[in-house]
Design an enzyme around this catalytic site. Structure first.
Site, PDB file in Angstrom:
ATOM      1  N   GLY A   9       8.524  -4.334   6.891  1.00 38.89           N
ATOM      2  CA  GLY A   9       7.640  -5.404   7.337  1.00 38.89           C
ATOM      3  C   GLY A   9       6.511  -5.627   6.353  1.00 38.89           C
ATOM      4  N   CYS A  10       5.456  -6.183   6.839  1.00 39.03           N
ATOM      5  CA  CYS A  10       4.291  -6.506   6.020  1.00 39.03           C
ATOM      6  C   CYS A  10       3.714  -5.252   5.380  1.00 39.03           C
ATOM      7  CB  CYS A  10       3.237  -7.169   6.906  1.00 39.03           C
ATOM      8  SG  CYS A  10       1.657  -7.402   6.107  1.00 39.03           S
ATOM      9  N   PHE A  11       3.566  -5.271   4.074  1.00 41.02           N
ATOM     10  CA  PHE A  11       3.081  -4.072   3.399  1.00 41.02           C
ATOM     11  C   PHE A  11       1.613  -3.782   3.674  1.00 41.02           C
ATOM     12  CE2 PHE A  11       3.630  -6.766  -0.713  1.00 41.02           C
ATOM     13  CZ  PHE A  11       2.447  -7.462  -0.526  1.00 41.02           C
ATOM     14  N   TRP A  12       0.858  -4.738   4.192  1.00 42.68           N
ATOM     15  CA  TRP A  12      -0.525  -4.453   4.569  1.00 42.68           C
ATOM     16  C   TRP A  12      -0.544  -3.407   5.685  1.00 42.68           C
ATOM     17  CZ3 TRP A  12      -2.366 -10.188   5.307  1.00 42.68           C
ATOM     18  CH2 TRP A  12      -2.465 -10.810   4.056  1.00 42.68           C
TER      19      TRP A  12
END
Length: 175
Positions: A9-12
């Site tokens: 998913g979102c790497f943040w």
């Protein structure tokens, strides 16, 4: 030192999780699994490159092993949603393990089978296990995103709950 390349998913969100594990030396957000060399974030999120948002995790194998990293990987995202994590939709958010060698591939297949057979997930796991080819580091403003933007709505609504769940589950593995 060993390296793992994981897309969940979102790497943040995922950077904030893996940075907190004992034995993890560095976590770098980037892209892997696509066909375009040196892609920019705007290209990846548009779905034009074939790349997934990933993390390059450098870890000390004497403290944490690949199996533990994959356990955290599977328990901190939904590996049953194809090309999606929460409100993030597209192949760039797919669940993926980019293995570095045959040992990592074997461990990944074993862990995936263990989770599949455990019944932990109601739906089938769709995580891809793919040979690593290249990693392209994301632009600097993506690095340490959570630490730099903790008061933004996305961090409060998406990353904070993920971190709380992670901390509760993996308390003994935290730095």
């Amino acid at each position: 030192m060993k390296t793992a390349i994981l897309g969940n998913g979102c790497f943040w969100c995922t950077e904030a999780v893996f940075k907190r594990l004992k034995g993890v030396v560095s976590v770098v957000p980037g892209f892997s699994g696509g066909t375009i060399k040196n892609p920019a974030y705007r290209e990846v999120i548009a779905g034009r490159t074939g790349h997934a948002e990933v993390l390059k995790i450098v870890y000390d194998e004497t403290i944490i092993d690949f199996k533990k990293l994959l356990t955290v990987f599977f328990e901190t995202h939904d590996p049953t949603t194809l090309n999606r994590q929460g409100n993030d939709i597209g192949t760039q958010y797919r669940s993926a393990i980019f293995y570095q060698d045959e040992n990592q591939k074997s461990i990944a297949e074993t862990i995936l089978n263990d989770f599949t057979n455990s019944g932990v997930f109601e739906n089938p796991i769709v995580t891809e296990i793919t040979k690593f080819v290249a990693f392209y580091e994301a632009e600097n403003y993506h690095h340490d995103y959570f630490e730099s933007h903790q008061h933004e709505p996305y961090c409060n609504l998406v990353i904070n709950p993920k971190l709380k769940k992670f901390v509760a589950k993996f308390q003994d593995d935290l730095k």
